[in-house]
Scaffold this motif. Sequence first.
Motif, short mmCIF file in Angstrom:
data_model
loop_
_atom_site.label_atom_id
_atom_site.label_comp_id
_atom_site.label_asym_id
_atom_site.label_seq_id
_atom_site.Cartn_x
_atom_site.Cartn_y
_atom_site.Cartn_z
N ALA A 160 -20.16 -60.39 55.18
CA ALA A 160 -19.42 -61.52 54.43
C ALA A 160 -20.43 -62.26 53.65
N ALA A 161 -21.42 -62.75 54.07
CA ALA A 161 -22.54 -63.31 53.39
C ALA A 161 -22.84 -62.39 52.34
N ALA A 162 -23.20 -61.18 52.33
CA ALA A 162 -23.81 -60.43 51.27
C ALA A 162 -22.85 -60.18 50.17
N ASP A 163 -21.46 -60.33 50.52
CA ASP A 163 -20.25 -60.09 49.54
C ASP A 163 -20.19 -61.43 49.02
N LEU A 164 -20.24 -62.53 49.64
CA LEU A 164 -19.93 -64.02 49.01
C LEU A 164 -21.06 -64.05 48.01
N LEU A 165 -22.38 -63.67 48.08
CA LEU A 165 -23.44 -63.93 47.18
C LEU A 165 -23.19 -63.05 45.91
N ALA A 166 -22.96 -61.63 46.43
CA ALA A 166 -22.51 -60.94 45.20
C ALA A 166 -21.39 -61.20 44.17
N TYR A 167 -20.37 -61.89 44.84
CA TYR A 167 -19.50 -62.60 44.34
C TYR A 167 -19.55 -63.70 43.20
N LEU A 168 -20.63 -64.49 44.04
CA LEU A 168 -20.82 -65.72 43.23
C LEU A 168 -21.80 -65.41 42.05
N VAL A 169 -22.62 -64.65 42.23
CA VAL A 169 -23.63 -64.39 41.32
C VAL A 169 -23.37 -63.35 40.20
N GLY A 170 -22.57 -62.25 40.74
CA GLY A 170 -22.33 -61.20 39.85
C GLY A 170 -23.16 -60.04 39.76
N ASN A 171 -23.09 -59.22 38.72
CA ASN A 171 -24.18 -58.13 38.58
C ASN A 171 -25.35 -58.40 37.68
N ASN A 172 -25.62 -59.79 37.54
CA ASN A 172 -26.86 -60.14 36.86
C ASN A 172 -27.97 -59.81 37.99
N LEU A 173 -28.74 -58.83 38.18
CA LEU A 173 -29.35 -58.24 39.10
C LEU A 173 -30.73 -59.31 39.27
N GLN A 174 -31.16 -59.69 37.86
CA GLN A 174 -32.48 -60.85 38.01
C GLN A 174 -32.06 -61.96 38.71
N SER A 267 -1.90 -55.86 56.75
CA SER A 267 -3.09 -55.14 57.71
C SER A 267 -3.73 -54.25 56.94
N GLU A 268 -3.26 -53.70 55.98
CA GLU A 268 -4.01 -52.65 55.45
C GLU A 268 -4.73 -52.96 53.97
N LEU A 269 -4.46 -54.13 53.63
CA LEU A 269 -4.98 -54.59 52.18
C LEU A 269 -6.45 -54.60 52.00
N ALA A 270 -7.27 -54.94 53.03
CA ALA A 270 -8.38 -55.10 52.80
C ALA A 270 -9.07 -53.69 52.89
N LYS A 271 -8.62 -52.60 53.51
CA LYS A 271 -9.08 -51.35 53.31
C LYS A 271 -8.94 -50.50 52.22
N ALA A 272 -7.60 -50.75 51.68
CA ALA A 272 -7.02 -50.39 50.48
C ALA A 272 -7.77 -50.84 49.25
N SER A 273 -8.09 -52.06 49.13
CA SER A 273 -8.61 -52.77 48.05
C SER A 273 -10.09 -52.86 48.03
N GLY A 274 -10.77 -52.85 49.25
CA GLY A 274 -12.10 -52.82 49.45
C GLY A 274 -12.81 -53.98 49.24
N ILE A 275 -11.93 -54.91 49.26
CA ILE A 275 -12.33 -56.54 49.22
C ILE A 275 -12.55 -57.13 50.58
N ASN A 276 -13.69 -57.83 50.86
CA ASN A 276 -14.03 -58.16 52.09
C ASN A 276 -12.88 -59.12 52.81
N PRO A 277 -12.60 -59.18 53.83
CA PRO A 277 -11.75 -59.71 54.62
C PRO A 277 -11.89 -61.38 54.31
N TYR A 278 -13.28 -61.76 54.08
CA TYR A 278 -13.58 -63.24 53.99
C TYR A 278 -12.95 -63.77 52.69
N PHE A 279 -12.79 -63.09 51.83
CA PHE A 279 -12.13 -63.31 50.59
C PHE A 279 -10.70 -62.91 50.50
#
Length: 329
Positions: A160-174, A267-279
């Motif tokens: 969840a922490a990895a997904d949160l950081l990725a969500y906040l920063v986006g795909n600007n890898l630098q 109950s199946e939304l997380a798996k179907a969407s690929g979105i972390n349950p935290y969000f």
Amino acid sequence: MKPEEFNKAVEKGELAALYLLYGDEPYLVERAVKKLLDRAVDPGFRDFNLDVFYGNECKGEEVFGAAQTLPMFADRRVVLVKKGGDLSAHAMEVLLPYLHDPSPGTCLILQAEKVDGRKKFYADFKKRGEAVEFKRPYENQLGPYVRDEVRAAGKKIEPAAADLLAYLVGNNLQELVSQIEKLCVYCGKKEIVAVADVKAIVSDTKVESVFEFTDALGSKDLSRALKMLTALLQDGEVPLRMLGAVARHFRQLWQVRELLDRKVPQSELAKASGINPYFLNKVTVQARNYTAGELKRVFERMVELDLAFKSGGLEGPLFERFVMEACRR
């Protein structure tokens, strides 16, 4: 050659004579070049064995001559051509014979954002050398990317922490790597990075405000969204970057909206969407604020906004109008 294969080969010291390193993610390309240079050229003799040229201004004869020069006090020399996709037709004509008979003591590297594979020079380069394309990761690849980077730094991170950081920063890898470095320093001897650590690190950055802005839009909270937009623009945030974050958020809303319309069980939304349950809970609540038709119109407006920004339109008023339309109830 895939990036992971390239990394393994370089780490083993299995270096080729010709490399074409290119792609739409400049951070990954630059890092690959650095990795190759660190392995191919002894830092103590780099002044003698490294030549750097720029494809948009160099002559083919210069590159050819440098590539044929014997290394000094070392087994190998490196010739790096940055902006390698911008070589002139004459330079490519001069260098083409070299591709068929490269010097065994030289590593020739072409670094580029993109190359025209229809041209014989680049086609031959790919056939006779190692071509590695570094693509910008998709959103669903950012979480694993963060986990890999944290692991390389000697720590672990909660999913969840990895997904949160990725969500906040986006795909600007630098920017993402910069935040990961801050996280690892912040955690000190702590082995596992948690959600609270991510929140502590990003709370003082612009990405936190962008996250709040997209949240206000998804909630159709017009007053808060306009307030956040004004604050971000005054703080110097780049409108195109903000628009990218908005698009990422609304893609998730549309994805969940479609799943809800198809009556997919909660109950199946997380798996179907690929979105972390935290969000997922917040995204689901916000998805219910929009119909599929409304989301389609939001994306049409975002395309128009993107084109307007790139053509020099007035960013503030255009973004305000978009916010008012997106938050219309």
